[in-house]
Design an enzyme around this catalytic site. Structure first.
Site, PDB file in Angstrom:
ATOM      1  N   GLY A  12       0.762  -1.245   0.000  1.00 53.37           N
ATOM      2  CA  GLY A  12       0.000   0.000   0.000  1.00 53.37           C
ATOM      3  C   GLY A  12       0.794   1.296   0.000  1.00 53.37           C
ATOM      4  O   GLY A  12       1.774   1.462  -0.731  1.00 53.37           O
ATOM      5  N   ILE A  13       0.339   2.214   0.855  1.00 54.39           N
ATOM      6  CA  ILE A  13       0.873   3.580   0.865  1.00 54.39           C
ATOM      7  C   ILE A  13       2.350   3.593   1.287  1.00 54.39           C
ATOM      8  O   ILE A  13       3.182   4.260   0.656  1.00 54.39           O
ATOM      9  CB  ILE A  13       0.015   4.464   1.818  1.00 54.39           C
ATOM     10  N   GLY A  14       2.680   2.841   2.330  1.00 55.18           N
ATOM     11  CA  GLY A  14       4.065   2.814   2.827  1.00 55.18           C
ATOM     12  C   GLY A  14       5.022   2.339   1.748  1.00 55.18           C
ATOM     13  O   GLY A  14       6.098   2.917   1.554  1.00 55.18           O
ATOM     14  N   TYR A 152     -11.712   2.722  14.811  1.00 52.28           N
ATOM     15  CA  TYR A 152     -10.648   3.179  13.908  1.00 52.28           C
ATOM     16  C   TYR A 152     -10.554   4.704  13.960  1.00 52.28           C
ATOM     17  O   TYR A 152      -9.469   5.269  14.124  1.00 52.28           O
ATOM     18  CB  TYR A 152     -10.940   2.698  12.480  1.00 52.28           C
TER      19      TYR A 152
HETATM   20  N1  LIG Z   1      -6.426   2.732   2.397  1.00 54.31           N
HETATM   21  C1  LIG Z   1      -7.177   3.698   2.872  1.00 54.31           C
HETATM   22  O1  LIG Z   1      -8.326   3.896   2.447  1.00 54.31           O
HETATM   23  C2  LIG Z   1      -6.623   4.619   3.904  1.00 54.31           C
HETATM   24  C3  LIG Z   1      -5.537   4.303   4.692  1.00 54.31           C
HETATM   25  N2  LIG Z   1      -5.093   5.191   5.635  1.00 54.31           N
HETATM   26  C4  LIG Z   1      -3.943   4.870   6.488  1.00 54.31           C
HETATM   27  O2  LIG Z   1      -2.825   4.621   5.658  1.00 54.31           O
HETATM   28  C5  LIG Z   1      -1.896   3.798   6.346  1.00 54.31           C
HETATM   29  C6  LIG Z   1      -1.420   2.698   5.406  1.00 54.31           C
HETATM   30  O3  LIG Z   1      -2.508   1.880   5.044  1.00 54.31           O
HETATM   31  P1  LIG Z   1      -2.676   1.231   3.599  1.00 54.31           P
HETATM   32  O4  LIG Z   1      -1.422   1.312   2.847  1.00 54.31           O
HETATM   33  O5  LIG Z   1      -3.894   1.768   3.010  1.00 54.31           O
HETATM   34  O6  LIG Z   1      -3.015  -0.287   4.011  1.00 54.31           O
HETATM   35  P2  LIG Z   1      -2.211  -1.653   3.865  1.00 54.31           P
HETATM   36  O7  LIG Z   1      -3.018  -2.630   4.618  1.00 54.31           O
HETATM   37  O8  LIG Z   1      -1.860  -1.910   2.461  1.00 54.31           O
HETATM   38  O9  LIG Z   1      -0.841  -1.345   4.647  1.00 54.31           O
HETATM   39  C7  LIG Z   1      -0.749  -1.274   6.030  1.00 54.31           C
HETATM   40  C8  LIG Z   1       0.685  -1.541   6.430  1.00 54.31           C
HETATM   41  O10 LIG Z   1       0.795  -1.422   7.861  1.00 54.31           O
HETATM   42  C9  LIG Z   1       1.513  -2.553   8.303  1.00 54.31           C
HETATM   43  N3  LIG Z   1       1.312  -2.875   9.701  1.00 54.31           N
HETATM   44  C10 LIG Z   1       0.175  -3.266  10.341  1.00 54.31           C
HETATM   45  N4  LIG Z   1       0.445  -3.507  11.637  1.00 54.31           N
HETATM   46  C11 LIG Z   1       1.773  -3.281  11.818  1.00 54.31           C
HETATM   47  C12 LIG Z   1       2.658  -3.365  12.923  1.00 54.31           C
HETATM   48  N5  LIG Z   1       2.237  -3.755  14.133  1.00 54.31           N
HETATM   49  N6  LIG Z   1       3.963  -3.019  12.743  1.00 54.31           N
HETATM   50  C13 LIG Z   1       4.411  -2.643  11.534  1.00 54.31           C
HETATM   51  N7  LIG Z   1       3.634  -2.574  10.437  1.00 54.31           N
HETATM   52  C14 LIG Z   1       2.334  -2.890  10.590  1.00 54.31           C
HETATM   53  C15 LIG Z   1       1.075  -3.687   7.393  1.00 54.31           C
HETATM   54  O11 LIG Z   1       1.985  -4.766   7.507  1.00 54.31           O
HETATM   55  P3  LIG Z   1       1.570  -6.317   7.326  1.00 54.31           P
HETATM   56  O12 LIG Z   1       1.746  -6.560   5.874  1.00 54.31           O
HETATM   57  O13 LIG Z   1       2.574  -7.042   8.164  1.00 54.31           O
HETATM   58  O14 LIG Z   1       0.169  -6.468   7.812  1.00 54.31           O
HETATM   59  C16 LIG Z   1       1.138  -2.960   6.057  1.00 54.31           C
HETATM   60  O15 LIG Z   1       2.448  -2.886   5.593  1.00 54.31           O
HETATM   61  C17 LIG Z   1      -2.633   3.294   7.591  1.00 54.31           C
HETATM   62  O16 LIG Z   1      -2.182   4.040   8.718  1.00 54.31           O
HETATM   63  C18 LIG Z   1      -4.091   3.599   7.314  1.00 54.31           C
HETATM   64  O17 LIG Z   1      -4.814   3.836   8.493  1.00 54.31           O
HETATM   65  C19 LIG Z   1      -5.673   6.415   5.807  1.00 54.31           C
HETATM   66  C20 LIG Z   1      -6.740   6.772   5.051  1.00 54.31           C
HETATM   67  C21 LIG Z   1      -7.314   5.903   4.075  1.00 54.31           C
HETATM   68  C1  LIG Z   2     -18.344   9.586   3.595  1.00 57.83           C
HETATM   69  C2  LIG Z   2     -19.581   8.784   3.813  1.00 57.83           C
HETATM   70  C3  LIG Z   2     -19.579   7.422   4.037  1.00 57.83           C
HETATM   71  C4  LIG Z   2     -18.419   6.539   4.065  1.00 57.83           C
HETATM   72  C5  LIG Z   2     -17.195   6.861   4.103  1.00 57.83           C
HETATM   73  C6  LIG Z   2     -16.093   5.958   4.091  1.00 57.83           C
HETATM   74  C7  LIG Z   2     -16.285   4.517   3.974  1.00 57.83           C
HETATM   75  C8  LIG Z   2     -14.867   6.494   4.161  1.00 57.83           C
HETATM   76  C9  LIG Z   2     -13.682   5.745   4.233  1.00 57.83           C
HETATM   77  C10 LIG Z   2     -12.555   6.365   4.535  1.00 57.83           C
HETATM   78  C11 LIG Z   2     -11.357   5.642   4.796  1.00 57.83           C
HETATM   79  C12 LIG Z   2     -11.183   4.263   4.340  1.00 57.83           C
HETATM   80  C13 LIG Z   2     -10.395   6.205   5.515  1.00 57.83           C
HETATM   81  C14 LIG Z   2      -9.244   5.517   5.959  1.00 57.83           C
HETATM   82  O1  LIG Z   2      -8.599   5.925   6.866  1.00 57.83           O
HETATM   83  C15 LIG Z   2     -20.842   6.724   4.294  1.00 57.83           C
HETATM   84  C16 LIG Z   2     -20.893   6.397   5.768  1.00 57.83           C
HETATM   85  C17 LIG Z   2     -20.924   5.466   3.497  1.00 57.83           C
HETATM   86  C18 LIG Z   2     -22.048   7.548   3.910  1.00 57.83           C
HETATM   87  C19 LIG Z   2     -21.960   8.916   4.353  1.00 57.83           C
HETATM   88  C20 LIG Z   2     -20.804   9.582   3.733  1.00 57.83           C
END
Ligand SMILES: NC(=O)C1=CN([C@@H]2O[C@H](COP(=O)(O)OP(=O)(O)OC[C@H]3O[C@@H](n4cnc5c(N)ncnc54)[C@H](OP(=O)(O)O)[C@@H]3O)[C@@H](O)[C@H]2O)C=CC1
Ligand SMILES: CC1=C(/C=C/C(C)=C/C=C/C(C)=C/C=O)C(C)(C)CCC1
Length: 312
Positions: A12-14, A152
Protein backbone atom coordinates in the site's frame (compact mmCIF):
# COMPACT_ATOMS: atom_id res chain seq x y z
CA UNK A 1 21.53 12.18 1.76
CA UNK A 2 18.59 12.48 4.14
CA UNK A 3 17.78 9.35 6.12
CA UNK A 4 14.07 8.52 5.93
CA UNK A 5 12.47 5.80 8.06
CA UNK A 6 9.00 4.60 7.03
CA UNK A 7 6.83 2.09 8.90
CA UNK A 8 4.47 -0.48 7.31
CA UNK A 9 6.18 -0.81 3.90
CA UNK A 10 5.09 -4.34 2.98
CA UNK A 11 2.15 -2.97 0.95
CA UNK A 12 0.00 0.00 0.00
CA UNK A 13 0.87 3.58 0.87
CA UNK A 14 4.06 2.81 2.83
CA UNK A 15 5.46 0.75 -0.04
CA UNK A 16 4.77 3.55 -2.57
CA UNK A 17 6.24 6.28 -0.33
CA UNK A 18 9.41 4.19 0.12
CA UNK A 19 9.85 3.49 -3.60
CA UNK A 20 9.04 7.04 -4.70
CA UNK A 21 11.61 8.55 -2.32
CA UNK A 22 14.19 5.92 -3.32
CA UNK A 23 13.59 6.80 -7.00
CA UNK A 24 14.36 10.49 -6.44
CA UNK A 25 16.41 11.64 -9.43
CA UNK A 26 18.73 13.71 -7.28
CA UNK A 27 19.22 10.72 -4.94
CA UNK A 28 18.49 12.87 -1.92
CA UNK A 29 17.03 10.08 0.20
CA UNK A 30 18.44 7.03 1.95
CA UNK A 31 15.23 5.10 2.58
CA UNK A 32 14.88 2.63 5.45
CA UNK A 33 11.65 0.84 4.56
CA UNK A 34 10.50 -1.11 7.60
CA UNK A 35 7.92 -3.86 8.08
CA UNK A 36 6.97 -6.19 10.91
CA UNK A 37 7.41 -9.39 8.90
CA UNK A 38 10.38 -9.54 6.52
CA UNK A 39 8.79 -12.53 4.76
CA UNK A 40 6.43 -9.92 3.23
CA UNK A 41 9.22 -7.88 1.59
CA UNK A 42 9.00 -9.33 -1.96
CA UNK A 43 6.57 -6.77 -3.42
CA UNK A 44 8.66 -3.91 -2.09
CA UNK A 45 11.93 -5.38 -3.30
CA UNK A 46 10.40 -6.00 -6.74
CA UNK A 47 9.01 -2.45 -6.94
CA UNK A 48 12.39 -1.01 -5.88
CA UNK A 49 14.26 -2.97 -8.59
CA UNK A 50 17.90 -1.83 -8.90
CA UNK A 51 17.45 0.70 -6.14
CA UNK A 52 17.24 -2.06 -3.53
CA UNK A 53 20.51 -1.92 -1.60
CA UNK A 54 21.41 1.48 -3.15
CA UNK A 55 18.87 4.04 -1.96
CA UNK A 56 16.33 1.64 -0.43
CA UNK A 57 17.04 -0.68 2.50
CA UNK A 58 14.64 -2.99 4.31
CA UNK A 59 14.53 -3.46 8.09
CA UNK A 60 12.29 -5.25 10.55
CA UNK A 61 10.11 -3.11 12.78
CA UNK A 62 6.88 -3.95 14.57
CA UNK A 63 5.29 -0.69 15.76
CA UNK A 64 3.55 -2.59 18.58
CA UNK A 65 6.80 -3.71 20.20
CA UNK A 66 9.09 -1.45 22.28
CA UNK A 67 11.93 -3.87 21.77
CA UNK A 68 11.54 -4.09 17.99
CA UNK A 69 11.38 -0.29 17.65
CA UNK A 70 14.49 0.21 19.81
CA UNK A 71 16.40 -2.53 18.03
CA UNK A 72 15.66 -1.04 14.62
CA UNK A 73 16.51 2.56 15.58
CA UNK A 74 19.70 1.44 17.39
CA UNK A 75 20.81 -0.37 14.23
CA UNK A 76 20.85 2.91 12.27
CA UNK A 77 24.18 4.76 12.12
CA UNK A 78 24.29 7.26 15.02
CA UNK A 79 20.50 6.68 15.33
CA UNK A 80 20.34 9.54 12.84
CA UNK A 81 16.93 9.88 11.18
CA UNK A 82 16.10 13.08 9.31
CA UNK A 83 12.56 12.17 8.32
CA UNK A 84 10.20 9.79 10.11
CA UNK A 85 7.08 8.67 8.28
CA UNK A 86 4.57 6.86 10.52
CA UNK A 87 2.40 4.92 8.12
CA UNK A 88 1.69 1.48 9.62
CA UNK A 89 -1.96 1.12 10.50
CA UNK A 90 -4.94 -1.21 10.54
CA UNK A 91 -8.67 -0.67 10.01
CA UNK A 92 -11.63 -2.00 11.98
CA UNK A 93 -15.25 -1.90 10.83
CA UNK A 94 -18.46 -3.33 12.17
CA UNK A 95 -21.08 -2.76 14.85
CA UNK A 96 -19.28 -1.72 18.05
CA UNK A 97 -21.24 -4.14 20.25
CA UNK A 98 -19.79 -7.08 18.34
CA UNK A 99 -16.14 -6.06 18.56
CA UNK A 100 -14.11 -7.70 21.36
CA UNK A 101 -12.13 -5.29 23.54
CA UNK A 102 -8.82 -6.92 22.59
CA UNK A 103 -9.47 -6.11 18.89
CA UNK A 104 -10.14 -2.50 19.85
CA UNK A 105 -6.94 -2.44 21.92
CA UNK A 106 -5.00 -3.81 18.97
CA UNK A 107 -6.21 -0.93 16.76
CA UNK A 108 -5.11 1.63 19.37
CA UNK A 109 -1.86 -0.25 19.98
CA UNK A 110 -1.05 -0.12 16.25
CA UNK A 111 -2.51 3.17 15.02
CA UNK A 112 -2.05 5.37 18.09
CA UNK A 113 0.62 3.88 20.37
CA UNK A 114 2.50 2.55 17.33
CA UNK A 115 3.09 6.12 16.10
CA UNK A 116 3.68 7.45 19.61
CA UNK A 117 6.30 4.72 20.22
CA UNK A 118 8.24 5.73 17.08
CA UNK A 119 7.98 9.45 17.79
CA UNK A 120 9.22 8.97 21.40
CA UNK A 121 12.22 7.02 20.16
CA UNK A 122 13.24 9.37 17.33
CA UNK A 123 12.18 12.82 18.55
CA UNK A 124 14.84 13.39 21.28
CA UNK A 125 17.68 13.11 18.71
CA UNK A 126 15.80 15.42 16.32
CA UNK A 127 15.33 17.95 19.13
CA UNK A 128 19.04 17.75 20.01
CA UNK A 129 20.03 18.35 16.41
CA UNK A 130 17.43 21.12 16.04
CA UNK A 131 16.36 19.46 12.80
CA UNK A 132 13.88 16.86 11.68
CA UNK A 133 10.62 16.17 10.02
CA UNK A 134 7.83 13.84 11.19
CA UNK A 135 5.01 12.84 8.87
CA UNK A 136 2.06 10.88 10.19
CA UNK A 137 -0.40 9.09 7.92
CA UNK A 138 -3.64 9.80 9.73
CA UNK A 139 -6.99 9.73 7.90
CA UNK A 140 -10.02 11.90 7.18
CA UNK A 141 -11.48 9.70 9.91
CA UNK A 142 -9.05 11.41 12.28
CA UNK A 143 -11.07 14.57 11.71
CA UNK A 144 -14.56 13.25 11.02
CA UNK A 145 -16.13 10.16 12.54
CA UNK A 146 -17.84 7.69 10.20
CA UNK A 147 -20.55 5.26 11.31
CA UNK A 148 -19.37 1.67 11.89
CA UNK A 149 -15.73 2.85 11.97
CA UNK A 150 -15.93 4.26 15.51
CA UNK A 151 -12.84 2.56 16.95
CA UNK A 152 -10.65 3.18 13.91
CA UNK A 153 -11.72 6.84 13.83
CA UNK A 154 -11.10 7.16 17.58
CA UNK A 155 -7.54 5.84 17.15
CA UNK A 156 -6.88 8.43 14.43
CA UNK A 157 -8.57 11.23 16.42
CA UNK A 158 -6.24 10.32 19.30
CA UNK A 159 -3.30 10.61 16.94
CA UNK A 160 -4.48 14.01 15.68
CA UNK A 161 -4.84 15.33 19.23
CA UNK A 162 -1.46 13.99 20.32
CA UNK A 163 0.29 15.44 17.27
CA UNK A 164 -1.47 18.82 17.40
CA UNK A 165 -0.02 19.41 20.84
CA UNK A 166 3.40 18.08 19.92
CA UNK A 167 3.63 20.07 16.66
CA UNK A 168 3.47 23.34 18.61
CA UNK A 169 6.10 22.15 21.10
CA UNK A 170 8.43 20.99 18.32
CA UNK A 171 8.39 24.30 16.43
CA UNK A 172 10.90 25.76 18.89
CA UNK A 173 13.27 22.88 18.07
CA UNK A 174 13.01 23.37 14.28
CA UNK A 175 11.29 19.98 13.98
CA UNK A 176 8.10 19.94 11.90
CA UNK A 177 5.25 17.51 12.38
CA UNK A 178 2.64 17.08 9.62
CA UNK A 179 -0.45 14.94 9.30
CA UNK A 180 -1.67 13.44 6.03
CA UNK A 181 -5.40 12.87 6.00
CA UNK A 182 -6.31 10.65 3.04
CA UNK A 183 -9.88 9.64 2.26
CA UNK A 184 -10.35 6.19 0.72
CA UNK A 185 -7.25 4.79 -1.00
CA UNK A 186 -7.16 1.58 -3.06
CA UNK A 187 -4.87 -0.72 -1.06
CA UNK A 188 -5.13 -3.99 0.88
CA UNK A 189 -6.82 -1.86 3.54
CA UNK A 190 -9.87 -1.54 1.27
CA UNK A 191 -9.99 -5.29 0.67
CA UNK A 192 -9.73 -6.04 4.38
CA UNK A 193 -12.30 -3.35 5.21
CA UNK A 194 -14.99 -4.13 2.65
CA UNK A 195 -14.45 -7.56 1.14
CA UNK A 196 -13.80 -9.21 4.51
CA UNK A 197 -17.09 -7.88 5.86
CA UNK A 198 -19.44 -9.18 3.19
CA UNK A 199 -19.55 -12.78 4.35
CA UNK A 200 -19.29 -12.07 8.08
CA UNK A 201 -22.09 -13.02 10.49
CA UNK A 202 -23.06 -10.80 13.43
CA UNK A 203 -24.85 -13.18 15.81
CA UNK A 204 -24.77 -10.92 18.89
CA UNK A 205 -26.06 -7.78 17.13
CA UNK A 206 -29.71 -6.74 16.83
CA UNK A 207 -31.25 -7.19 13.35
CA UNK A 208 -31.81 -3.44 12.71
CA UNK A 209 -28.13 -2.66 13.27
CA UNK A 210 -27.06 -5.59 11.07
CA UNK A 211 -29.45 -4.31 8.39
CA UNK A 212 -28.00 -0.76 8.60
CA UNK A 213 -24.45 -2.11 8.43
CA UNK A 214 -25.04 -4.60 5.59
CA UNK A 215 -27.55 -2.74 3.47
CA UNK A 216 -26.67 0.91 4.05
CA UNK A 217 -23.09 1.28 5.28
CA UNK A 218 -21.34 -1.42 3.20
CA UNK A 219 -22.85 -0.42 -0.17
CA UNK A 220 -22.14 3.21 0.76
CA UNK A 221 -18.53 2.40 1.54
CA UNK A 222 -18.16 0.57 -1.78
CA UNK A 223 -19.56 3.63 -3.61
CA UNK A 224 -17.33 6.00 -1.67
CA UNK A 225 -14.23 3.97 -2.60
CA UNK A 226 -15.37 3.89 -6.23
CA UNK A 227 -16.19 7.59 -6.43
CA UNK A 228 -13.49 9.11 -4.22
CA UNK A 229 -10.80 6.40 -4.09
CA UNK A 230 -7.24 7.60 -4.69
CA UNK A 231 -4.15 5.57 -5.51
CA UNK A 232 -1.25 4.96 -3.11
CA UNK A 233 0.85 6.87 -5.66
CA UNK A 234 -1.27 9.97 -5.11
CA UNK A 235 -0.66 9.78 -1.35
CA UNK A 236 3.05 9.11 -1.88
CA UNK A 237 3.36 12.21 -4.13
CA UNK A 238 1.59 14.30 -1.52
CA UNK A 239 3.91 12.94 1.18
CA UNK A 240 6.90 13.85 -0.96
CA UNK A 241 5.60 17.40 -1.38
CA UNK A 242 5.17 17.71 2.41
CA UNK A 243 8.74 16.44 2.87
CA UNK A 244 10.04 18.96 0.37
CA UNK A 245 8.00 21.99 1.49
CA UNK A 246 9.94 24.72 3.28
CA UNK A 247 6.99 25.34 5.61
CA UNK A 248 4.92 22.15 5.60
CA UNK A 249 1.29 22.44 6.67
CA UNK A 250 0.06 20.62 9.75
CA UNK A 251 -3.11 19.24 8.10
CA UNK A 252 -2.84 17.80 4.59
CA UNK A 253 -6.14 16.50 3.27
CA UNK A 254 -5.35 14.56 0.12
CA UNK A 255 -8.90 14.53 -1.24
CA UNK A 256 -10.51 17.93 -1.90
CA UNK A 257 -13.96 16.34 -2.02
CA UNK A 258 -13.78 15.86 1.75
CA UNK A 259 -13.27 19.58 2.45
CA UNK A 260 -17.00 20.43 2.27
CA UNK A 261 -17.86 17.53 4.60
CA UNK A 262 -15.32 18.85 7.11
CA UNK A 263 -16.49 22.43 6.60
CA UNK A 264 -19.91 21.36 7.90
CA UNK A 265 -18.31 20.24 11.12
CA UNK A 266 -16.43 23.47 11.75
CA UNK A 267 -19.31 25.67 10.60
CA UNK A 268 -21.63 24.59 13.40
CA UNK A 269 -20.25 24.37 16.91
CA UNK A 270 -23.21 22.31 18.15
CA UNK A 271 -22.06 19.45 15.92
CA UNK A 272 -25.67 18.76 14.92
CA UNK A 273 -25.13 19.83 11.33
CA UNK A 274 -22.44 17.31 10.58
CA UNK A 275 -24.15 14.46 12.48
CA UNK A 276 -27.40 15.14 10.59
CA UNK A 277 -25.61 15.50 7.26
CA UNK A 278 -23.89 12.14 7.74
CA UNK A 279 -27.18 10.60 8.78
CA UNK A 280 -28.81 11.90 5.58
CA UNK A 281 -25.92 10.80 3.38
CA UNK A 282 -25.93 7.31 4.86
CA UNK A 283 -29.64 6.58 5.10
CA UNK A 284 -31.41 8.88 2.65
CA UNK A 285 -29.13 10.07 -0.09
CA UNK A 286 -26.73 7.15 -0.51
CA UNK A 287 -28.57 5.56 -3.44
CA UNK A 288 -27.90 8.75 -5.40
CA UNK A 289 -24.16 8.46 -4.92
CA UNK A 290 -23.66 5.74 -7.49
CA UNK A 291 -24.82 8.18 -10.14
CA UNK A 292 -21.26 9.38 -9.77
CA UNK A 293 -18.88 12.04 -8.66
CA UNK A 294 -20.86 15.08 -9.92
CA UNK A 295 -23.78 14.08 -7.71
CA UNK A 296 -21.58 13.78 -4.63
CA UNK A 297 -20.06 17.17 -5.38
CA UNK A 298 -23.52 18.63 -5.90
CA UNK A 299 -24.71 17.18 -2.59
CA UNK A 300 -21.81 18.36 -0.51
CA UNK A 301 -21.71 21.82 -2.09
CA UNK A 302 -25.51 21.85 -1.86
CA UNK A 303 -25.27 21.36 1.91
CA UNK A 304 -22.80 24.19 2.05
CA UNK A 305 -25.00 26.55 0.04
CA UNK A 306 -27.95 25.64 2.23
CA UNK A 307 -26.05 26.53 5.39
CA UNK A 308 -24.13 29.37 3.70
CA UNK A 309 -20.69 27.81 4.21
CA UNK A 310 -17.80 28.97 2.06
CA UNK A 311 -15.65 26.19 0.49
CA UNK A 312 -12.51 27.96 1.70
N1 LIG B 1 -6.43 2.73 2.40
C1 LIG B 1 -7.18 3.70 2.87
O1 LIG B 1 -8.33 3.90 2.45
C2 LIG B 1 -6.62 4.62 3.90
C3 LIG B 1 -5.54 4.30 4.69
N2 LIG B 1 -5.09 5.19 5.64
C4 LIG B 1 -3.94 4.87 6.49
O2 LIG B 1 -2.83 4.62 5.66
C5 LIG B 1 -1.90 3.80 6.35
C6 LIG B 1 -1.42 2.70 5.41
O3 LIG B 1 -2.51 1.88 5.04
P1 LIG B 1 -2.68 1.23 3.60
O4 LIG B 1 -1.42 1.31 2.85
O5 LIG B 1 -3.89 1.77 3.01
O6 LIG B 1 -3.01 -0.29 4.01
P2 LIG B 1 -2.21 -1.65 3.87
O7 LIG B 1 -3.02 -2.63 4.62
O8 LIG B 1 -1.86 -1.91 2.46
O9 LIG B 1 -0.84 -1.34 4.65
C7 LIG B 1 -0.75 -1.27 6.03
C8 LIG B 1 0.68 -1.54 6.43
O10 LIG B 1 0.79 -1.42 7.86
C9 LIG B 1 1.51 -2.55 8.30
N3 LIG B 1 1.31 -2.88 9.70
C10 LIG B 1 0.17 -3.27 10.34
N4 LIG B 1 0.44 -3.51 11.64
C11 LIG B 1 1.77 -3.28 11.82
C12 LIG B 1 2.66 -3.37 12.92
N5 LIG B 1 2.24 -3.75 14.13
N6 LIG B 1 3.96 -3.02 12.74
C13 LIG B 1 4.41 -2.64 11.53
N7 LIG B 1 3.63 -2.57 10.44
C14 LIG B 1 2.33 -2.89 10.59
C15 LIG B 1 1.07 -3.69 7.39
O11 LIG B 1 1.99 -4.77 7.51
P3 LIG B 1 1.57 -6.32 7.33
O12 LIG B 1 1.75 -6.56 5.87
O13 LIG B 1 2.57 -7.04 8.16
O14 LIG B 1 0.17 -6.47 7.81
C16 LIG B 1 1.14 -2.96 6.06
O15 LIG B 1 2.45 -2.89 5.59
C17 LIG B 1 -2.63 3.29 7.59
O16 LIG B 1 -2.18 4.04 8.72
C18 LIG B 1 -4.09 3.60 7.31
O17 LIG B 1 -4.81 3.84 8.49
C19 LIG B 1 -5.67 6.41 5.81
C20 LIG B 1 -6.74 6.77 5.05
C21 LIG B 1 -7.31 5.90 4.07
C1 LIG C 1 -18.34 9.59 3.60
C2 LIG C 1 -19.58 8.78 3.81
C3 LIG C 1 -19.58 7.42 4.04
C4 LIG C 1 -18.42 6.54 4.07
C5 LIG C 1 -17.20 6.86 4.10
C6 LIG C 1 -16.09 5.96 4.09
C7 LIG C 1 -16.29 4.52 3.97
C8 LIG C 1 -14.87 6.49 4.16
C9 LIG C 1 -13.68 5.75 4.23
C10 LIG C 1 -12.56 6.36 4.54
C11 LIG C 1 -11.36 5.64 4.80
C12 LIG C 1 -11.18 4.26 4.34
C13 LIG C 1 -10.39 6.21 5.52
C14 LIG C 1 -9.24 5.52 5.96
O1 LIG C 1 -8.60 5.93 6.87
C15 LIG C 1 -20.84 6.72 4.29
C16 LIG C 1 -20.89 6.40 5.77
C17 LIG C 1 -20.92 5.47 3.50
C18 LIG C 1 -22.05 7.55 3.91
C19 LIG C 1 -21.96 8.92 4.35
C20 LIG C 1 -20.80 9.58 3.73
Amino acid sequence: MKVVLITGCSSGIGLRIAVMLAEDEKQRYHVIATMRDLKRKDNLVKAAGDLYGKTLFVAELDVCSDESVKQCINSIKDRHIDILSNNAGIGLVGPVESIPMDEMNNVFETNFYGSVRLIKEVMPDMKNRRAGRIIVISSVMGLQGVAFNEVYAASKFALEGFCEGLAAQLLSFNVTLSMLEPGPVHTEFELKMIQGMKEKEWPSVDPDTVNYFRNFYLPGAVDIFEILGQTPDHIAKRTMSVIEASNPHFHNLTNPLYSPILALKYADETGCLSVQAFYCMLFTLRPLMNVGMPVLKYLTFGFMRKWRISPN
